[in-house]
Design a protein around this motif. Structure first.
Motif, short mmCIF file in Angstrom:
data_model
loop_
_atom_site.label_atom_id
_atom_site.label_comp_id
_atom_site.label_asym_id
_atom_site.label_seq_id
_atom_site.Cartn_x
_atom_site.Cartn_y
_atom_site.Cartn_z
N VAL A 411 0.99 -1.15 -0.08
CA VAL A 411 -0.05 -0.07 -0.02
C VAL A 411 0.79 1.35 -0.01
CG1 VAL A 411 -1.97 -1.17 1.20
CG2 VAL A 411 -0.11 0.12 2.60
N LYS A 412 2.16 1.20 -0.02
CA LYS A 412 3.08 2.28 0.27
C LYS A 412 2.87 3.26 -0.98
CE LYS A 412 6.29 5.09 1.58
NZ LYS A 412 7.62 4.96 1.17
N ASP A 413 2.67 2.67 -2.24
CA ASP A 413 2.47 3.68 -3.32
C ASP A 413 1.20 4.27 -3.34
OD1 ASP A 413 5.20 2.89 -4.53
OD2 ASP A 413 4.23 1.49 -5.76
N ARG A 414 0.14 3.60 -2.64
CA ARG A 414 -1.02 4.40 -2.70
C ARG A 414 -1.10 5.34 -1.51
NH1 ARG A 414 -5.16 -0.18 -2.04
NH2 ARG A 414 -6.69 1.41 -2.56
N LEU A 415 -0.04 5.13 -0.48
CA LEU A 415 -0.12 6.12 0.83
C LEU A 415 0.72 7.25 0.00
CD1 LEU A 415 0.87 3.74 3.63
CD2 LEU A 415 -1.12 4.95 3.14
N LYS A 416 1.39 7.24 -0.90
CA LYS A 416 2.07 8.41 -1.41
C LYS A 416 1.28 9.04 -2.36
CE LYS A 416 6.15 9.42 -4.34
NZ LYS A 416 7.28 8.72 -4.97
N ARG A 417 0.87 10.40 -2.24
CA ARG A 417 0.02 10.96 -2.86
C ARG A 417 0.52 11.97 -3.74
NH1 ARG A 417 -2.42 6.98 -3.69
NH2 ARG A 417 -4.11 6.14 -2.02
N SER A 418 0.81 11.88 -4.92
CA SER A 418 1.13 13.25 -5.56
C SER A 418 0.04 14.06 -5.94
CB SER A 418 1.53 12.89 -7.09
OG SER A 418 0.56 12.54 -7.91
N GLU A 419 0.29 15.54 -5.82
CA GLU A 419 -0.54 16.63 -5.77
C GLU A 419 -0.42 17.44 -6.97
OE1 GLU A 419 -0.63 18.63 -2.07
OE2 GLU A 419 -0.82 16.70 -0.90
N GLY A 420 -1.51 17.80 -7.53
CA GLY A 420 -1.30 19.18 -8.34
C GLY A 420 -1.92 20.38 -7.78
N HIS A 421 -1.99 21.66 -8.47
CA HIS A 421 -2.44 22.86 -7.69
C HIS A 421 -3.31 23.53 -8.56
CE1 HIS A 421 0.71 22.33 -4.50
NE2 HIS A 421 1.36 21.93 -5.34
N THR A 422 -3.65 22.96 -9.85
CA THR A 422 -4.49 23.71 -10.64
C THR A 422 -5.58 23.05 -11.32
OG1 THR A 422 -3.36 23.79 -12.43
CG2 THR A 422 -2.72 25.61 -11.04
N LEU A 423 -6.54 23.41 -11.57
CA LEU A 423 -7.87 22.41 -12.08
C LEU A 423 -7.49 22.11 -13.51
CD1 LEU A 423 -10.92 24.41 -11.04
CD2 LEU A 423 -10.08 22.34 -10.07
N SER A 424 -6.49 22.65 -14.16
CA SER A 424 -6.27 22.46 -15.72
C SER A 424 -5.57 21.40 -15.59
CB SER A 424 -5.41 23.66 -16.14
OG SER A 424 -4.11 23.88 -15.62
N VAL A 426 -6.49 18.64 -14.45
CA VAL A 426 -7.42 17.41 -14.17
C VAL A 426 -8.33 17.33 -15.67
CG1 VAL A 426 -9.36 16.33 -12.95
CG2 VAL A 426 -7.72 18.08 -11.87
N ALA A 427 -7.87 16.19 -16.40
CA ALA A 427 -8.19 16.08 -17.65
C ALA A 427 -9.69 15.40 -17.43
CB ALA A 427 -7.54 15.06 -18.61
N ASN A 428 -10.57 15.54 -18.62
CA ASN A 428 -11.95 15.15 -18.52
C ASN A 428 -12.10 13.46 -18.42
OD1 ASN A 428 -12.78 17.54 -19.45
ND2 ASN A 428 -13.65 17.01 -21.54
N GLY A 429 -12.98 12.88 -17.42
CA GLY A 429 -12.85 11.69 -17.19
C GLY A 429 -11.91 11.31 -16.22
N GLU A 430 -11.07 12.16 -15.34
CA GLU A 430 -10.17 11.89 -14.60
C GLU A 430 -10.34 12.50 -13.21
OE1 GLU A 430 -5.47 12.30 -15.41
OE2 GLU A 430 -6.24 14.10 -14.86
N GLY A 431 -9.77 11.86 -12.07
CA GLY A 431 -9.73 12.43 -10.67
C GLY A 431 -8.31 12.70 -10.35
N LYS A 432 -7.83 13.66 -9.62
CA LYS A 432 -6.85 14.15 -9.38
C LYS A 432 -6.73 14.80 -7.89
CE LYS A 432 -2.35 16.19 -11.04
NZ LYS A 432 -1.54 14.79 -11.18
N LEU A 433 -5.51 14.41 -7.00
CA LEU A 433 -5.70 15.25 -5.69
C LEU A 433 -5.06 16.59 -5.96
CD1 LEU A 433 -4.36 12.58 -3.27
CD2 LEU A 433 -6.67 13.40 -3.54
N ASN A 468 -8.25 5.84 -8.49
CA ASN A 468 -8.47 4.63 -9.03
C ASN A 468 -8.99 4.79 -10.48
OD1 ASN A 468 -8.89 2.05 -10.29
ND2 ASN A 468 -9.42 1.12 -8.18
N GLN A 469 -8.18 4.98 -11.60
CA GLN A 469 -8.48 5.39 -13.10
C GLN A 469 -9.25 4.20 -13.39
OE1 GLN A 469 -8.45 8.28 -14.31
NE2 GLN A 469 -9.24 7.49 -16.35
N ARG A 482 -14.52 2.91 -0.05
CA ARG A 482 -14.43 3.54 -1.67
C ARG A 482 -15.43 4.35 -1.96
NH1 ARG A 482 -13.99 -1.36 -6.26
NH2 ARG A 482 -13.05 0.58 -7.15
N PHE A 483 -15.37 5.27 -3.06
CA PHE A 483 -15.97 6.58 -3.25
C PHE A 483 -16.36 6.62 -4.72
CE2 PHE A 483 -13.86 6.65 0.74
CZ PHE A 483 -14.77 7.17 1.69
#
Length: 510
Positions: A411-424, A426-433, A468-469, A482-483
């Motif tokens: 689960v280590k890779d899932r505990l590591k969360r990359s983050e963005g900072h802008t809405l741009s 996030v592509a259509n059909g995608e989720g992002k932190l 989870n893409q 899960r959500f």
């Protein structure tokens, strides 16, 4: 003033009788603090029969006198660890503490323990009363290294409570240690396993191996010594004396004070001084309960043992003048020559765990985890690093790759969360932190371009979800909740959705 710790005054553990009959178990665990209780609990869950014996009452000594500092951040600065041990070994030490934190959260979830567990930020900051400007560069280096190793960390020019530079670490833990241990120890008795109090070990015997306790005998196959300062057990006297020279006990001091609700943010803080100051802030009973600790010295080497309490109070009053002392107590920590704990087999069939410095809650938990693996014959990622008779760590070691099948690394890779900072981003059909206005959000853009946002914090126990893409879902790496993309829960243990957040399509700043 009474010196009973807040933890003991505010929580009872179950009580157990002394041993009154001979018995045989797979594992004898000596010591009823966090290490021993965790080891016995995990071994019982793994199908082993266990006897846990405590010479006094459970969790009243070192564990009962803790400040409950629960963080993956080690006493030794990360940059120091890299210089001393190398990058892989330094990361291994931090990962070990992080794995212990996740084990605590898993235990709380599995046994539904009401121990006030929550995730809060932790702040390492420049020394109180020191030269902050001299420390900025080293703090920036620590933040950078932590990020490289997969931890959610960020440098700040000023922390929230003092105008000092520091590093903010996300998702540290606050909890009530005795309430937590009460929930664990209740699961141990039964099916051939036992817990005994007022049950000191008088001597160890051979052929077969057994311990004399309350005038009776417990025979066993494996022996786990979880007594803070290890008993000799089956180690010969000369070798045991030599090992004891590697352990340096220090007394540490803590005060518990009450402040008006909201005076300080609910978080943990510790500075770079040596010994360092530690501050923990809890919301409880209509006010803030604050634990402030430090002023360590070698045990027995302070003539005026009231002076450290005065020093703590004066230092705390310098930035929290409303503080009123409610409790005060002392504890003991054990230091080692290289700053790493001694955890592992010290002689055939005998396991020890000691030398936790200021990370007793996490490393005590880790000791229990490693004891379980030792009994079960499972290779543990940290067994060589923390071995009681280790040599100095050296050489290249791709320990993550070598231990990729160990549960933590699944689960280590899932505990590591990359983050963005802008809405741009996030592509259509995608989720992002994304981190928007200082908060970590789970942001989703549907195929038509409509954006929705929720808190990224799982409502179950405060872990950070990940996208989870393949399944188009937000998944919690800690306990599997899960959500839906827009935050509605569809698989527990979480029962509530991710908290919705309003967000403007024009927002482009973190």
């Amino acid at each position: 003033m009474d010196t009973t710790p807040f933890w003991i005054n505010s929580a009872e553990l179950p009580h157990f009788l002394p041993l009154t009959e001979n018995l045989h178990v797979d594992v004898l665990v000596v010591g009823g603090g966090i290490t021993g209780i965790t080891a016995a609990y995990l071994l019982k869950k793994a199908g082993k029969t266990v006897a846990l014996v405590e010479r006094e009452e459970l969790a009243v000594r070192d564990t009962g006198h803790t400040t409950a500092h629960v963080t993956h951040v080690t006493d030794l600065r990360l940059s120091e660890l890299v210089n001393q041990l190398g990058r892989d070994h330094a990361q291994a030490f931090w990962d070990a503490n992080a794995a212990a934190m996740e084990q605590i959260a898993q235990n709380v979830c599995a046994e539904r323990i009401d121990c006030e567990l929550r995730r809060v930020p932790g702040y390492l900051h420049a020394a109180i009363g020191g030269n902050a400007d001299r420390e900025r560069e080293s703090l920036q280096e620590d933040a950078h290294l932590a990020q490289e190793f997969g931890f959610d960390a960020g440098y700040l020019d000023s922390i929230t409570i003092l105008p000092l530079p520091g590093v903010r670490f996300a998702n540290q833990l606050l909890f009530h240690p005795r309430k937590y241990l009460a929930g664990l120890v209740a699961q141990i008795p039964g099916e051939g396993s036992h817990v005994y109090e007022k049950a000191p070990v008088d001597k160890f015997l051979e052929s077969p191996r057994r311990a004399v306790v309350n005038g009776r005998e417990i025979s066993f196959t494996h022996l786990v010594l979880a007594t803070h300062y290890p008993l000799q057990g089956y180690v010969d006297a000369a070798r045991n004396t030599l090992f004891q020279t590697k352990l340096a006990p220090y007394s540490t001091y803590a005060i518990g004070v009450r402040l008006p609700l909201g005076t300080l943010p609910e978080a943990a803080f510790w500075d770079t001084s040596d010994p360092y100051y530690y501050l923990r802030v809890d919301r409880r009973d209509g006010d803030d309960y604050v634990i402030f600790g430090g002023c360590d010295h070698k045990t027995g080497q302070e003539s005026d043992t009231d002076e450290p309490f005065r020093q703590l109070f004066e230092t705390l009053r310098s930035f929290a003048p409303q503080a009123v002392i409610a409790d005060r107590w002392t504890g003991q920590v054990i230091e080692t020559p290289d700053g790493l704990p001694f955890i592992g087999e010290i002689t055939e069939g005998q396991f020890i765990s000691t030398g936790y410095s200021g990370n007793g809650t996490t490393l005590g938990t880790l000791g229990g985890m490693m004891a379980r693996d030792w009994v079960l014959g499972v290779s543990n990622p940290w067994q060589e690093l923390f071995a009681p008779e280790r040599k100095k760590a050296a050489g290249a070691w791709d320990y993550v790759k070598e231990n990729k099948d160990y549960p933590y690394y699944m689960v280590k890779d899932r505990l590591k969360r990359s983050e963005g900072h802008t809405l741009s981003e996030v592509a259509n059909g995608e989720g992002k932190l994304l981190r928007i206005n200082g908060e970590k959000l789970a942001v989703y853009r549907d195929e038509a371009g409509k954006v929705s946002a929720s808190s990224a914090t799982c409502p179950h126990l405060g872990c950070i979800v990940g996208w989870n893409q393949a399944e188009r879902s937000w998944d919690c790496p800690c306990h599997g909740s899960r959500f839906h993309p827009t935050g509605e829960v569809f698989a527990g243990p979480a029962e509530a959705p991710l908290s919705p957040r309003g967000i403007s399509a024009g927002v482009e700043n973190a």
